[in-house]
Scaffold this motif. Sequence first.
Motif, PDB file in Angstrom:
ATOM      1  N   PRO A 134     -59.686  10.911  59.021  1.00 47.21           N
ATOM      2  CA  PRO A 134     -58.724  11.861  58.443  1.00 47.21           C
ATOM      3  C   PRO A 134     -58.484  11.663  56.955  1.00 47.21           C
ATOM      4  N   LYS A 135     -58.843  10.487  56.413  1.00 44.34           N
ATOM      5  CA  LYS A 135     -58.644  10.215  54.984  1.00 44.34           C
ATOM      6  C   LYS A 135     -59.915  10.446  54.167  1.00 44.34           C
ATOM      7  N   LEU A 136     -60.943  10.999  54.792  1.00 43.31           N
ATOM      8  CA  LEU A 136     -62.238  11.135  54.105  1.00 43.31           C
ATOM      9  C   LEU A 136     -62.140  11.934  52.810  1.00 43.31           C
ATOM     10  N   PHE A 137     -61.306  12.973  52.799  1.00 43.58           N
ATOM     11  CA  PHE A 137     -61.244  13.860  51.633  1.00 43.58           C
ATOM     12  C   PHE A 137     -60.110  13.517  50.669  1.00 43.58           C
ATOM     13  N   SER A 138     -59.330  12.488  50.998  1.00 34.54           N
ATOM     14  CA  SER A 138     -58.202  12.123  50.155  1.00 34.54           C
ATOM     15  C   SER A 138     -58.664  11.725  48.753  1.00 34.54           C
ATOM     16  N   ARG A 139     -58.119  12.396  47.748  1.00 33.72           N
ATOM     17  CA  ARG A 139     -58.433  12.151  46.342  1.00 33.72           C
ATOM     18  C   ARG A 139     -59.901  12.407  46.004  1.00 33.72           C
ATOM     19  N   LYS A 140     -60.577  13.177  46.828  1.00 34.43           N
ATOM     20  CA  LYS A 140     -61.949  13.590  46.535  1.00 34.43           C
ATOM     21  C   LYS A 140     -61.927  15.009  45.950  1.00 34.43           C
ATOM     22  N   THR A 141     -63.084  15.502  45.577  1.00 32.26           N
ATOM     23  CA  THR A 141     -63.205  16.851  45.021  1.00 32.26           C
ATOM     24  C   THR A 141     -63.909  17.762  46.007  1.00 32.26           C
ATOM     25  N   ALA A 142     -63.388  18.969  46.165  1.00 31.96           N
ATOM     26  CA  ALA A 142     -64.059  19.998  46.959  1.00 31.96           C
ATOM     27  C   ALA A 142     -64.428  21.126  46.004  1.00 31.96           C
ATOM     28  N   ILE A 143     -65.690  21.512  46.021  1.00 31.84           N
ATOM     29  CA  ILE A 143     -66.170  22.556  45.118  1.00 31.84           C
ATOM     30  C   ILE A 143     -66.298  23.874  45.876  1.00 31.84           C
ATOM     31  N   LEU A 144     -65.736  24.936  45.305  1.00 32.70           N
ATOM     32  CA  LEU A 144     -65.963  26.283  45.810  1.00 32.70           C
ATOM     33  C   LEU A 144     -66.963  26.953  44.880  1.00 32.70           C
ATOM     34  N   THR A 145     -67.896  27.702  45.471  1.00 35.34           N
ATOM     35  CA  THR A 145     -68.940  28.352  44.670  1.00 35.34           C
ATOM     36  C   THR A 145     -68.828  29.861  44.855  1.00 35.34           C
ATOM     37  N   PRO A 146     -67.946  30.499  44.105  1.00 35.40           N
ATOM     38  CA  PRO A 146     -67.699  31.941  44.274  1.00 35.40           C
ATOM     39  C   PRO A 146     -68.950  32.780  44.041  1.00 35.40           C
ATOM     40  N   LEU A 161     -57.183  25.026  52.358  1.00 37.27           N
ATOM     41  CA  LEU A 161     -57.594  24.134  53.453  1.00 37.27           C
ATOM     42  C   LEU A 161     -58.005  22.775  52.913  1.00 37.27           C
ATOM     43  N   TRP A 162     -58.827  22.786  51.863  1.00 36.40           N
ATOM     44  CA  TRP A 162     -59.295  21.511  51.303  1.00 36.40           C
ATOM     45  C   TRP A 162     -58.148  20.749  50.635  1.00 36.40           C
ATOM     46  N   GLU A 163     -57.227  21.475  50.009  1.00 33.00           N
ATOM     47  CA  GLU A 163     -56.075  20.799  49.413  1.00 33.00           C
ATOM     48  C   GLU A 163     -55.205  20.147  50.492  1.00 33.00           C
ATOM     49  N   ARG A 164     -55.026  20.835  51.612  1.00 37.79           N
ATOM     50  CA  ARG A 164     -54.263  20.254  52.726  1.00 37.79           C
ATOM     51  C   ARG A 164     -54.925  18.973  53.233  1.00 37.79           C
ATOM     52  N   ALA A 165     -56.257  18.927  53.156  1.00 39.77           N
ATOM     53  CA  ALA A 165     -56.994  17.742  53.616  1.00 39.77           C
ATOM     54  C   ALA A 165     -56.969  16.615  52.584  1.00 39.77           C
ATOM     55  N   GLY A 166     -56.384  16.874  51.400  1.00 36.83           N
ATOM     56  CA  GLY A 166     -56.234  15.838  50.390  1.00 36.83           C
ATOM     57  C   GLY A 166     -57.137  15.963  49.193  1.00 36.83           C
ATOM     58  N   ALA A 167     -57.975  17.017  49.143  1.00 39.58           N
ATOM     59  CA  ALA A 167     -58.957  17.144  48.068  1.00 39.58           C
ATOM     60  C   ALA A 167     -58.412  17.932  46.875  1.00 39.58           C
ATOM     61  N   ARG A 168     -59.033  17.710  45.738  1.00 40.50           N
ATOM     62  CA  ARG A 168     -58.794  18.502  44.530  1.00 40.50           C
ATOM     63  C   ARG A 168     -59.866  19.583  44.496  1.00 40.50           C
ATOM     64  N   VAL A 169     -59.487  20.827  44.295  1.00 38.89           N
ATOM     65  CA  VAL A 169     -60.426  21.941  44.377  1.00 38.89           C
ATOM     66  C   VAL A 169     -60.835  22.427  42.989  1.00 38.89           C
ATOM     67  N   VAL A 170     -62.141  22.548  42.774  1.00 34.74           N
ATOM     68  CA  VAL A 170     -62.678  23.113  41.539  1.00 34.74           C
ATOM     69  C   VAL A 170     -63.683  24.204  41.911  1.00 34.74           C
ATOM     70  N   ARG A 171     -64.074  24.987  40.922  1.00 36.32           N
ATOM     71  CA  ARG A 171     -65.032  26.073  41.164  1.00 36.32           C
ATOM     72  C   ARG A 171     -66.257  25.908  40.281  1.00 36.32           C
ATOM     73  N   MET A 172     -67.397  26.321  40.801  1.00 36.84           N
ATOM     74  CA  MET A 172     -68.672  26.178  40.101  1.00 36.84           C
ATOM     75  C   MET A 172     -69.622  27.229  40.661  1.00 36.84           C
ATOM     76  N   ASP A 173     -70.453  27.822  39.814  1.00 35.32           N
ATOM     77  CA  ASP A 173     -71.379  28.812  40.362  1.00 35.32           C
ATOM     78  C   ASP A 173     -72.476  28.104  41.174  1.00 35.32           C
ATOM     79  N   PRO A 174     -73.041  28.770  42.177  1.00 39.55           N
ATOM     80  CA  PRO A 174     -73.980  28.108  43.106  1.00 39.55           C
ATOM     81  C   PRO A 174     -75.191  27.476  42.430  1.00 39.55           C
ATOM     82  N   GLU A 175     -75.764  28.162  41.434  1.00 35.30           N
ATOM     83  CA  GLU A 175     -76.966  27.629  40.783  1.00 35.30           C
ATOM     84  C   GLU A 175     -76.655  26.367  39.981  1.00 35.30           C
ATOM     85  N   THR A 176     -75.537  26.376  39.264  1.00 38.37           N
ATOM     86  CA  THR A 176     -75.132  25.172  38.525  1.00 38.37           C
ATOM     87  C   THR A 176     -74.880  24.021  39.487  1.00 38.37           C
ATOM     88  N   HIS A 177     -74.226  24.317  40.606  1.00 42.38           N
ATOM     89  CA  HIS A 177     -73.974  23.285  41.625  1.00 42.38           C
ATOM     90  C   HIS A 177     -75.275  22.614  42.042  1.00 42.38           C
TER      91      HIS A 177
END
Length: 280
Positions: A134-146, A161-177
């Motif tokens: 349950p702590k896997l995502f705590s203080r980790k980053t979750a990337i959304l690729t709009p 959802l990812w913030e509730r799990a403890g992650a910081r959410v950022v955005r990045m385009d799929p190709e850059t990812h």
Amino acid sequence: MSRERLGIAGLGLIGGSLALALRRTRGSPEIWGFDRRAEHARLAVERGAIDRACGEREIASCDIVMVCVPVQRSLPLIRRLGKRMRPGTVLTDAGSVKAEIVRAGTESIAPGAEFVGGHPIAGTENSGFLAADPKLFSRKTAILTPARGNSEGALLRVGKLWERAGARVVRMDPETHDHVFAYVSHLPHAVAYALVHSVATLSSRVPLGYSAGGFRDFTRIASSNPEMWKDIVLQNRTEVLRAAAHYRRSFDRLTRLIRERDETGLIAYFRKAKQTRDGI
């Protein structure tokens, strides 16, 4: 007003950890789970990670569906689920490669629903529901690729959802990812596998019991799931091959410095690497 229902397709390390993490938060969604391995679904119910185990067709009735299976298997699953999603619902994923998945998701999604690509930057060398934490995502980053056509509302729903799990959410385009993660994730795994493979296939015997921290620390990720990493390097093969070619040129330079006994060059090479690593 009824709770939002989240469906998780794939109850291994990532899907299981997400379910367990959300269970610890107030106002968490109702969670349904689907896994082709009945044992994983049974364990998830027994441990309270999900409210209900269901099949593939049933999970498409959820308000948000999160696909957490190896990236090559996720493509046909996303295409099947996408066609079944209702207007106002969101289909998303947690795969380590994004361009091809986002393309498949946006092309197959039903009218009125949306596909949002995602990738939590978290994991271990272990796999399966028994490895879920349950702590896997705590203080980790979750990337959304709009993708083009994603609404702000859909992006916020998945990000929450990812913030509730403890992650910081950022955005990045799929190709850059895919370009970035070829270097910082996919290539390191390939190199770790290659190093262990080279030792395992030596004609002379090298007892690994003598290995100290360097070999053990560097190659820890070579204990990761081979099927999963086969899928990742093949799905992101163009970027991985480009990264491997760049790495080969850098390693060839190091080899040349050693061959020529270039002490100044070696110090400069190692110092540049140390400074970069120290900055992480």
